[in-house]
Motif scaffolding. Structure first.
Motif, PDB file in Angstrom:
ATOM      1  N   ALA A  29       0.839  -1.203   0.000  1.00 10.15           N
ATOM      2  CA  ALA A  29       0.000   0.000   0.000  1.00 10.15           C
ATOM      3  C   ALA A  29       0.875   1.254   0.000  1.00 10.15           C
ATOM      4  N   ALA A  30       1.977   1.216   0.729  1.00 10.20           N
ATOM      5  CA  ALA A  30       2.892   2.352   0.808  1.00 10.20           C
ATOM      6  C   ALA A  30       3.966   2.306  -0.285  1.00 10.20           C
ATOM      7  N   SER A  31       4.291   1.115  -0.785  1.00  9.15           N
ATOM      8  CA  SER A  31       5.376   0.951  -1.769  1.00  9.15           C
ATOM      9  C   SER A  31       4.972  -0.005  -2.884  1.00  9.15           C
ATOM     10  N   PRO A  32       3.980   0.342  -3.702  1.00  7.57           N
ATOM     11  CA  PRO A  32       3.537  -0.581  -4.755  1.00  7.57           C
ATOM     12  C   PRO A  32       4.610  -0.861  -5.798  1.00  7.57           C
ATOM     13  N   GLU A  33       5.608  -0.003  -5.887  1.00  7.62           N
ATOM     14  CA  GLU A  33       6.676  -0.194  -6.879  1.00  7.62           C
ATOM     15  C   GLU A  33       7.499  -1.445  -6.613  1.00  7.62           C
ATOM     16  N   LEU A  34       7.374  -2.031  -5.420  1.00  7.45           N
ATOM     17  CA  LEU A  34       8.107  -3.262  -5.114  1.00  7.45           C
ATOM     18  C   LEU A  34       7.754  -4.394  -6.072  1.00  7.45           C
ATOM     19  N   ILE A  35       6.534  -4.408  -6.548  1.00 14.65           N
ATOM     20  CA  ILE A  35       6.124  -5.454  -7.497  1.00 14.65           C
ATOM     21  C   ILE A  35       6.964  -5.376  -8.764  1.00 14.65           C
ATOM     22  N   ASN A  36       7.290  -4.174  -9.219  1.00 14.16           N
ATOM     23  CA  ASN A  36       8.114  -4.017 -10.425  1.00 14.16           C
ATOM     24  C   ASN A  36       9.592  -4.160 -10.132  1.00 14.16           C
ATOM     25  N   SER A  37      10.059  -3.617  -9.025  1.00 13.12           N
ATOM     26  CA  SER A  37      11.496  -3.622  -8.745  1.00 13.12           C
ATOM     27  C   SER A  37      11.983  -4.955  -8.180  1.00 13.12           C
ATOM     28  N   GLU A  38      11.107  -5.710  -7.529  1.00 13.53           N
ATOM     29  CA  GLU A  38      11.474  -6.998  -6.935  1.00 13.53           C
ATOM     30  C   GLU A  38      10.412  -8.058  -7.253  1.00 13.53           C
ATOM     31  N   PRO A  39      10.187  -8.352  -8.531  1.00 13.84           N
ATOM     32  CA  PRO A  39       9.061  -9.215  -8.900  1.00 13.84           C
ATOM     33  C   PRO A  39       9.116 -10.643  -8.357  1.00 13.84           C
ATOM     34  N   TYR A  40      10.314 -11.144  -8.055  1.00 17.56           N
ATOM     35  CA  TYR A  40      10.399 -12.500  -7.525  1.00 17.56           C
ATOM     36  C   TYR A  40      10.509 -12.524  -6.008  1.00 17.56           C
ATOM     37  N   ASP A  41      10.632 -11.358  -5.381  1.00 18.99           N
ATOM     38  CA  ASP A  41      10.727 -11.284  -3.929  1.00 18.99           C
ATOM     39  C   ASP A  41       9.485 -10.676  -3.283  1.00 18.99           C
ATOM     40  N   ALA A  42       8.869  -9.711  -3.937  1.00 22.38           N
ATOM     41  CA  ALA A  42       7.665  -9.080  -3.391  1.00 22.38           C
ATOM     42  C   ALA A  42       6.478 -10.025  -3.587  1.00 22.38           C
ATOM     43  N   TRP A  43       5.516  -9.917  -2.728  1.00 28.04           N
ATOM     44  CA  TRP A  43       4.319 -10.750  -2.849  1.00 28.04           C
ATOM     45  C   TRP A  43       3.094  -9.896  -2.556  1.00 28.04           C
ATOM     46  N   ILE A  44       1.949 -10.254  -3.111  1.00 32.25           N
ATOM     47  CA  ILE A  44       0.712  -9.507  -2.923  1.00 32.25           C
ATOM     48  C   ILE A  44      -0.107 -10.142  -1.801  1.00 32.25           C
ATOM     49  N   TYR A  45      -0.250 -11.450  -1.856  1.00 29.91           N
ATOM     50  CA  TYR A  45      -1.031 -12.174  -0.852  1.00 29.91           C
ATOM     51  C   TYR A  45      -0.502 -13.593  -0.745  1.00 29.91           C
ATOM     52  N   GLN A  46      -0.847 -14.245   0.346  1.00 27.32           N
ATOM     53  CA  GLN A  46      -0.548 -15.671   0.507  1.00 27.32           C
ATOM     54  C   GLN A  46      -1.874 -16.419   0.451  1.00 27.32           C
ATOM     55  N   LEU A  47      -1.867 -17.526  -0.247  1.00 28.63           N
ATOM     56  CA  LEU A  47      -3.083 -18.288  -0.495  1.00 28.63           C
ATOM     57  C   LEU A  47      -2.917 -19.717  -0.004  1.00 28.63           C
ATOM     58  N   ARG A  48      -3.908 -20.212   0.698  1.00 26.04           N
ATOM     59  CA  ARG A  48      -3.949 -21.633   1.054  1.00 26.04           C
ATOM     60  C   ARG A  48      -4.816 -22.309  -0.009  1.00 26.04           C
ATOM     61  N   PRO A  49      -4.197 -23.092  -0.904  1.00 34.86           N
ATOM     62  CA  PRO A  49      -4.970 -23.698  -1.994  1.00 34.86           C
ATOM     63  C   PRO A  49      -5.989 -24.710  -1.471  1.00 34.86           C
TER      64      PRO A  49
END
Length: 71
Positions: A29-49
């Motif tokens: 929410a404060a740093s959305p750019e993490l998705i672009n700058s760290e695409p394999y390290d940043a995460w949006i949510y965790q899901l229990r399949p």
């Protein structure tokens, strides 16, 4: 699972497997750019399949790079 918004558009995003969201990365929410700058390290949510066998259809980073023609 959510919406990605930019100046010009908003796009729905979908989860690749069914399940229950168990955590949300509030840091984005404060740093959305993490998705672009760290695409394999940043995460949006965790899901229990709900069906773990659906995970067998997913690509890892190397498989995705091969699919899109990156080396």
């Amino acid at each position: 699972m959510g919406v990605v918004e930019s100046v010009k558009a908003a796009s729905d995003t979908y989860t690749p497997v069914a399940g229950e969201v168990i955590a949300v990365n509030d840091e984005l929410a404060a740093s959305p750019e993490l998705i672009n700058s760290e695409p394999y390290d940043a995460w949006i949510y965790q899901l229990r399949p709900s069906d773990r066998s659906q995970l067998d259809r997913l690509l890892d980073a190397a498989g995705y790079k091969a699919l899109i023609g990156e080396h």
